[in-house]
Write a protein that holds these residues in place. Sequence first.
Motif, PDB file in Angstrom:
ATOM      1  N   MET A 131       0.962  -1.196  -0.013  1.00  0.00           N
ATOM      2  CA  MET A 131      -0.072  -0.090  -0.035  1.00  0.00           C
ATOM      3  C   MET A 131       0.916   1.146  -0.033  1.00  0.00           C
ATOM      4  O   MET A 131       0.616   2.329  -1.155  1.00  0.00           O
ATOM      5  CB  MET A 131      -0.828  -0.108   1.280  1.00  0.00           C
ATOM      6  CG  MET A 131      -1.922  -0.953   1.174  1.00  0.00           C
ATOM      7  SD  MET A 131      -2.973  -0.914   2.796  1.00  0.00           S
ATOM      8  CE  MET A 131      -2.011  -2.148   3.820  1.00  0.00           C
ATOM      9  N   GLU A 132       1.607   1.382   0.976  1.00  0.00           N
ATOM     10  CA  GLU A 132       2.850   2.521   0.876  1.00  0.00           C
ATOM     11  C   GLU A 132       3.454   2.662  -0.236  1.00  0.00           C
ATOM     12  O   GLU A 132       3.779   3.680  -0.782  1.00  0.00           O
ATOM     13  CB  GLU A 132       3.544   2.444   2.211  1.00  0.00           C
ATOM     14  CG  GLU A 132       2.678   2.715   3.547  1.00  0.00           C
ATOM     15  CD  GLU A 132       3.434   2.199   4.815  1.00  0.00           C
ATOM     16  OE1 GLU A 132       4.110   3.316   5.292  1.00  0.00           O
ATOM     17  OE2 GLU A 132       3.384   1.090   5.152  1.00  0.00           O
ATOM     18  N   ALA A 133       4.153   1.448  -0.652  1.00  0.00           N
ATOM     19  CA  ALA A 133       4.692   1.487  -1.835  1.00  0.00           C
ATOM     20  C   ALA A 133       3.851   1.960  -3.025  1.00  0.00           C
ATOM     21  O   ALA A 133       4.667   2.575  -4.038  1.00  0.00           O
ATOM     22  CB  ALA A 133       5.283  -0.106  -2.158  1.00  0.00           C
ATOM     23  N   ASP A 134       2.704   1.699  -3.200  1.00  0.00           N
ATOM     24  CA  ASP A 134       1.804   2.263  -4.229  1.00  0.00           C
ATOM     25  C   ASP A 134       1.472   3.690  -4.015  1.00  0.00           C
ATOM     26  O   ASP A 134       0.792   4.232  -4.875  1.00  0.00           O
ATOM     27  CB  ASP A 134       0.486   1.454  -4.246  1.00  0.00           C
ATOM     28  CG  ASP A 134       0.896   0.084  -4.733  1.00  0.00           C
ATOM     29  OD1 ASP A 134       1.896  -0.271  -5.549  1.00  0.00           O
ATOM     30  OD2 ASP A 134       0.280  -0.987  -4.104  1.00  0.00           O
ATOM     31  N   GLY A 135       2.130   4.352  -2.858  1.00  0.00           N
ATOM     32  CA  GLY A 135       1.802   5.720  -2.691  1.00  0.00           C
ATOM     33  C   GLY A 135       0.392   6.145  -1.640  1.00  0.00           C
ATOM     34  O   GLY A 135      -0.111   7.295  -1.875  1.00  0.00           O
TER      35      GLY A 135
END
Length: 87
Positions: free
Chosen positions: A1-5
């Motif tokens: 999730m964080e990696a996807d922004g």
Amino acid sequence: MEADGADMVLLEPAQFTSDVLTTLRTQTRVPLFPFSVSGEYLTLTHVDPDTGQRDVRLLVELFTMLKRAGASASLTYAALDIARRVA
């Protein structure tokens, strides 16, 4: 999730997300926001015929439980009703 922004995660309906919140809290640092949908608002509250005000005690309990499960905050149609009750 964080990696996807992702800046935050919105979970709905709020009433059934405590186990998901607990798991997500260990896996991400983004804010977690359970959203109480209108059906929960209507089901968990009732209007007092004498005063015309909604009894939001069950929603207060729900959001207390969600906060303990890892919610950063909660979104609800009952925000003003709850604020009046706890103020």
